[in-house]
Design a protein around this motif. Structure first.
Motif, PDB file in Angstrom:
ATOM      1  N   TYR A 189       0.792  -1.228   0.000  1.00  0.00           N
ATOM      2  CA  TYR A 189       0.000   0.000   0.000  1.00  0.00           C
ATOM      3  C   TYR A 189       0.828   1.283   0.000  1.00  0.00           C
ATOM      4  N   MET A 190       2.103   1.202  -0.322  1.00  0.00           N
ATOM      5  CA  MET A 190       2.947   2.381  -0.212  1.00  0.00           C
ATOM      6  C   MET A 190       3.268   2.969  -1.587  1.00  0.00           C
ATOM      7  N   PHE A 191       2.799   4.209  -1.790  1.00  0.00           N
ATOM      8  CA  PHE A 191       3.169   4.993  -2.972  1.00  0.00           C
ATOM      9  C   PHE A 191       4.434   5.792  -2.640  1.00  0.00           C
ATOM     10  N   SER A 192       5.279   5.976  -3.638  1.00  0.00           N
ATOM     11  CA  SER A 192       6.428   6.873  -3.527  1.00  0.00           C
ATOM     12  C   SER A 192       6.285   7.947  -4.599  1.00  0.00           C
ATOM     13  N   VAL A 193       6.360   9.206  -4.170  1.00  0.00           N
ATOM     14  CA  VAL A 193       6.163  10.338  -5.080  1.00  0.00           C
ATOM     15  C   VAL A 193       7.431  11.180  -5.080  1.00  0.00           C
ATOM     16  N   SER A 194       8.084  11.248  -6.223  1.00  0.00           N
ATOM     17  CA  SER A 194       9.290  12.052  -6.372  1.00  0.00           C
ATOM     18  C   SER A 194       8.960  13.260  -7.246  1.00  0.00           C
ATOM     19  N   GLN A 195       9.019  14.461  -6.656  1.00  0.00           N
ATOM     20  CA  GLN A 195       8.718  15.699  -7.377  1.00  0.00           C
ATOM     21  C   GLN A 195      10.028  16.413  -7.735  1.00  0.00           C
ATOM     22  N   SER A 196      10.135  16.872  -8.967  1.00  0.00           N
ATOM     23  CA  SER A 196      11.336  17.601  -9.379  1.00  0.00           C
ATOM     24  C   SER A 196      10.944  18.838 -10.172  1.00  0.00           C
ATOM     25  N   VAL A 197      11.829  19.821 -10.174  1.00  0.00           N
ATOM     26  CA  VAL A 197      11.613  21.052 -10.932  1.00  0.00           C
ATOM     27  C   VAL A 197      12.956  21.533 -11.472  1.00  0.00           C
ATOM     28  N   MET A 280      -6.373   3.540   6.414  1.00  0.00           N
ATOM     29  CA  MET A 280      -5.595   4.719   6.765  1.00  0.00           C
ATOM     30  C   MET A 280      -4.907   5.268   5.529  1.00  0.00           C
ATOM     31  N   SER A 281      -4.733   6.591   5.503  1.00  0.00           N
ATOM     32  CA  SER A 281      -3.919   7.264   4.488  1.00  0.00           C
ATOM     33  C   SER A 281      -2.969   8.207   5.216  1.00  0.00           C
ATOM     34  N   THR A 282      -1.694   8.126   4.879  1.00  0.00           N
ATOM     35  CA  THR A 282      -0.678   8.849   5.639  1.00  0.00           C
ATOM     36  C   THR A 282       0.397   9.392   4.712  1.00  0.00           C
ATOM     37  N   LEU A 283       0.776  10.649   4.919  1.00  0.00           N
ATOM     38  CA  LEU A 283       1.873  11.285   4.192  1.00  0.00           C
ATOM     39  C   LEU A 283       3.152  11.131   5.005  1.00  0.00           C
ATOM     40  N   ASP A 302     -16.155  22.691   4.654  1.00  0.00           N
ATOM     41  CA  ASP A 302     -16.245  21.397   5.331  1.00  0.00           C
ATOM     42  C   ASP A 302     -15.220  20.429   4.752  1.00  0.00           C
ATOM     43  N   ILE A 303     -13.964  20.876   4.729  1.00  0.00           N
ATOM     44  CA  ILE A 303     -12.871  20.057   4.225  1.00  0.00           C
ATOM     45  C   ILE A 303     -11.854  19.838   5.346  1.00  0.00           C
ATOM     46  N   TYR A 304     -11.562  18.572   5.605  1.00  0.00           N
ATOM     47  CA  TYR A 304     -10.504  18.203   6.537  1.00  0.00           C
ATOM     48  C   TYR A 304      -9.237  17.962   5.723  1.00  0.00           C
ATOM     49  N   GLN A 305      -8.105  18.406   6.263  1.00  0.00           N
ATOM     50  CA  GLN A 305      -6.890  18.379   5.456  1.00  0.00           C
ATOM     51  C   GLN A 305      -5.675  18.156   6.344  1.00  0.00           C
ATOM     52  N   THR A 306      -4.739  17.336   5.874  1.00  0.00           N
ATOM     53  CA  THR A 306      -3.423  17.226   6.505  1.00  0.00           C
ATOM     54  C   THR A 306      -2.374  17.511   5.442  1.00  0.00           C
ATOM     55  N   ASP A 307      -1.342  18.234   5.828  1.00  0.00           N
ATOM     56  CA  ASP A 307      -0.288  18.627   4.900  1.00  0.00           C
ATOM     57  C   ASP A 307       1.075  18.292   5.482  1.00  0.00           C
ATOM     58  N   VAL A 308       2.013  18.000   4.608  1.00  0.00           N
ATOM     59  CA  VAL A 308       3.431  18.021   4.962  1.00  0.00           C
ATOM     60  C   VAL A 308       4.078  19.048   4.034  1.00  0.00           C
ATOM     61  N   VAL A 309       4.697  20.061   4.609  1.00  0.00           N
ATOM     62  CA  VAL A 309       5.341  21.123   3.837  1.00  0.00           C
ATOM     63  C   VAL A 309       6.835  21.083   4.124  1.00  0.00           C
ATOM     64  N   LEU A 310       7.613  20.777   3.110  1.00  0.00           N
ATOM     65  CA  LEU A 310       9.068  20.693   3.277  1.00  0.00           C
ATOM     66  C   LEU A 310       9.691  22.081   3.198  1.00  0.00           C
ATOM     67  N   PRO A 311      10.936  22.238   3.639  1.00  0.00           N
ATOM     68  CA  PRO A 311      11.570  23.559   3.636  1.00  0.00           C
ATOM     69  C   PRO A 311      11.632  24.172   2.235  1.00  0.00           C
ATOM     70  N   THR A 312      11.579  25.482   2.197  1.00  0.00           N
ATOM     71  CA  THR A 312      11.658  26.218   0.930  1.00  0.00           C
ATOM     72  C   THR A 312      13.038  26.045   0.283  1.00  0.00           C
ATOM     73  N   VAL A 313      13.000  25.836  -1.014  1.00  0.00           N
ATOM     74  CA  VAL A 313      14.236  25.656  -1.785  1.00  0.00           C
ATOM     75  C   VAL A 313      14.430  26.874  -2.685  1.00  0.00           C
ATOM     76  N   GLN A 326       6.417   9.780   0.643  1.00  0.00           N
ATOM     77  CA  GLN A 326       5.671   8.530   0.517  1.00  0.00           C
ATOM     78  C   GLN A 326       4.219   8.748   0.941  1.00  0.00           C
ATOM     79  N   LEU A 327       3.345   7.940   0.383  1.00  0.00           N
ATOM     80  CA  LEU A 327       1.928   7.961   0.727  1.00  0.00           C
ATOM     81  C   LEU A 327       1.484   6.532   1.027  1.00  0.00           C
TER      82      LEU A 327
END
Length: 606
Positions: A189-197, A280-283, A302-313, A326-327
């Motif tokens: 059940y584990m997704f891995s998300v790699s974001q690049s710019v 369960m869903s977890t960041l 009426d939106i519940y939300q959890t975020d993970v915000v990494l440091p500014t680059v 990972q998700l």
């Protein structure tokens, strides 16, 4: 009243009070009404220096004219398929959302034609629940310069996400920034998300990667059961935090957008997401990465939300950067979650709600899981676990039952003592204490096994209620779900007729109890008969009714728990009988039963 009967009455009354309190505080769960769904947009917030303060609020943007942004129904957007041995679904190219996920191994009910469990659903559908990722703009960037909830990503035609084939999404903002997102998934059940710019501008830019889990309204199947945590769950540098859905309205207000939010700075290791009874869903940012974990509730939408915000680059001209998150989105399987924890996700096993008695519930479940794997039947595993628990507390039980036998031997002397003292109660108590001290007898020893049993009982109840492995787990015959109440009753001839028993919360359930609660009452009654019947009529009446009161009280509990209680009573009866005989006292069980019936006949004649 002799001291032995006092102790037994005290222990029985204590157990009754605890169980009655438990039943009063933990009533059967109620299903919450299905909330409505609202779709809207909120721009990301930035601080005074241009550093992103929070991730963008989830929703469907209505912006027109911005590069890559479209006005489109999310259900009509192009999709990439997800197909693994355990999950099936799709990824929307609108926002790159992981918003369609079903669990192949689990069905809503035990019916053969029951649909498989749906975990994630697209915006616009009832109980929308999805994950999205992106970059919050910082210095030199605006909201239209970064991918958001309404960005239409590009992907290879016909691509399918499998454990062997990741997918890649791309988007060019037309202003010198090119974004890519590679998504992979493992066998569970584990997704891995790699974001690049990549920055091809002439000037530097600042931006912060984030991940978001959003659900529109409370879950339709919210149980609202006191023993179970449902809502936000997170780990921040070794400290577990839990927020129920109804408590999110009490979070600190955010003056910028009117929402309620709790922000936690995580130094090295942590995760955050939503947990329910079994799913369960977890960041999860990469271990060692600092980030901000945000739990948020937008009352207007009426939106519940959890975020993970990494440091500014800060990205100079010609440079590239990437961020990995990972998700986890799936079933709360103990073995899978344990393996992820061993793989580096700190404290991930605590995402299962072990409760206050975690020092009992964790090892109890670990042993139960091992026994079930070895035996292949969860009901038999519960019986085997009961034997192991009784072996562990046997030294204490031995001393207790030996003390009870010694008390019976002293009964004649105690009667003589009472005759000599007459009505002088103080003298009776004093001489009894001297007798106990001289004979080295502890009059309170009879209470100890029951007092030890109470936390074990609660811990096992917690294990049976919250763990996924007990869901739809069969014993034998009609007992096809040990996490549910006994399905048999006189109403269906104890499982012989092809219809179910009355619902546990109905009045009929009190009259038509199952075979397991009946066996429980009988086992308690037989255990009670090991002791001589009280001479006091009030005591006799209380003792006579106690097993049958417990029988009806526990009738609505999970059948796995009742199996444990019956097994425990049978073992306790056998232990007590043999130990008391070995110390010279031979309990006349059937003689006590005959005396009980004769006393009832005399009372009836009167």
């Amino acid at each position: 009243m002799d001291d032995q009967n006092k102790n037994l009455l005290l222990a029985t009354a204590l157990s009754a009070v605890v169980l009655l309190g438990w039943y009063a505080f933990f009533p059967p769960p109620e299903t919450a009404p299905e909330p409505g769904v609202e779709i809207s947009e909120t721009a990301p917030q930035t601080g005074a220096t241009g550093t992103p303060a929070t991730a963008p609020s989830a929703g469907i943007a209505a912006s027109e004219g911005a590069a890559g942004l479209v006005t489109q129904d999310p259900q009509d957007a192009p999709r990439l398929s997800i197909d693994t041995p355990r999950v099936v679904g799709s990824i929307s190219l609108l926002g790159g959302r992981i918003d369609d996920l079903q669990l192949k191994d689990y069905r809503e009910t035990q019916d053969d034609d029951s649909p498989i469990v749906t975990l994630l659903s697209p915006a616009g559908q009832p109980n929308a629940y999805y994950a999205l990722f992106g970059w919050a703009p910082g210095t030199g960037l605006g909201i239209d310069d970064v991918p958001g909830a309404n960005t239409l990503w590009q992907a290879a035609e016909g691509a399918t996400l499998t454990p062997d084939s990741p997918v890649t999404l791309t988007w060019d903002n037309g202003k010198g920034l090119t974004f890519a997102r590679e998504i992979s998934i493992d066998e569970d059940y584990m997704f891995s998300v790699s974001q690049s710019v990549t920055n091809t501008r002439d000037a530097s830019v600042a931006l912060a990667p984030y991940g978001t889990l959003a659900r529109h309204g409370e879950p339709a199947n919210l149980e609202n059961f006191f023993i179970l945590h449902e809502g936000v769950v997170g780990m921040a540098d070794g400290e577990l935090s839990e927020i129920d859905y109804d408590d999110m309205t009490d979070l600190d207000p955010d003056p910028r957008d009117g929402s309620r939010a709790q922000v936690t700075a995580v130094t090295e290791n942590g995760w955050i997401g939503f947990t329910g009874h079994y799913w369960m869903s977890t960041l999860i940012p990469a271990p060692g990465d600092a980030f901000r974990a945000i739990a948020k509730y937008d009352e207007r939408r009426d939106i519940y939300q959890t975020d993970v915000v990494l440091p500014t680059v800060t990205l100079a001209a010609g440079e590239s950067t990437s961020a990995n998150t990972q998700l986890f989105a799936g079933a709360k399987e103990w073995a899978a979650i344990r393996d992820y924890e061993r793989g580096g996700i700190e404290g991930f096993l605590d995402s299962i709600d072990w409760g206050w008695f975690f020092f009992f519930t964790k090892p109890i479940f670990a042993v139960l899981h091992w026994l079930n794997a070895a035996i292949g039947n969860m009901g038999v595993a519960i019986i085997a676990l009961t034997f192991l628990l009784k072996i562990l507390v046997f030294p204490l039980a031995y001393k207790s039952y030996a003390s009870m036998a010694r008390m019976k031997e002293l009964q004649p002397e105690m009667e003589k003592l009472r005759e000599r003292a007459g009505d002088d109660r103080q003298k009776v108590q004093k001489e009894m204490m001297e007798l106990y001290k001289r004979e080295k007898v502890n009059p309170a020893a009879g209470c100890l096994p029951i007092l030890i049993q109470i936390p074990i009982f609660f811990s096992l109840y917690k294990v049976i209620f919250v763990t996924l492995e007990l869901r739809h787990s069969a014993f034998f015959g009609p007992f096809s779900d040990l996490s549910a109440p006994d399905p048999t009753s006189l109403f269906n001839l104890f499982g012989l007729l092809p219809w179910g028993a009355p619902a546990p919360d109905s009045i009929l359930a009190l009259a038509f109890i199952g075979i397991l609660p009946i066996l429980l009452g009988i086992s308690m009654w037989l255990q009670q008969k090991l002791n001589p019947a009280p001479t006091d009529e009030t005591q006799a009446l209380i003792f006579a009714w106690m097993p049958w009161v417990f029988m009806f009280m526990l009738g609505g509990f999970a059948s796995g728990l009742v199996v444990y209680w019956i097994t425990n009573n049978v073992i306790t009866f056998s232990q007590q009988y043999l130990i008391m005989r070995s110390h010279g006292y031979s309990p006349d069980v059937f003689g006590n039963i005959r005396k009980s019936f004769k006393r009832k006949e005399k009372n009836a004649e009167k």
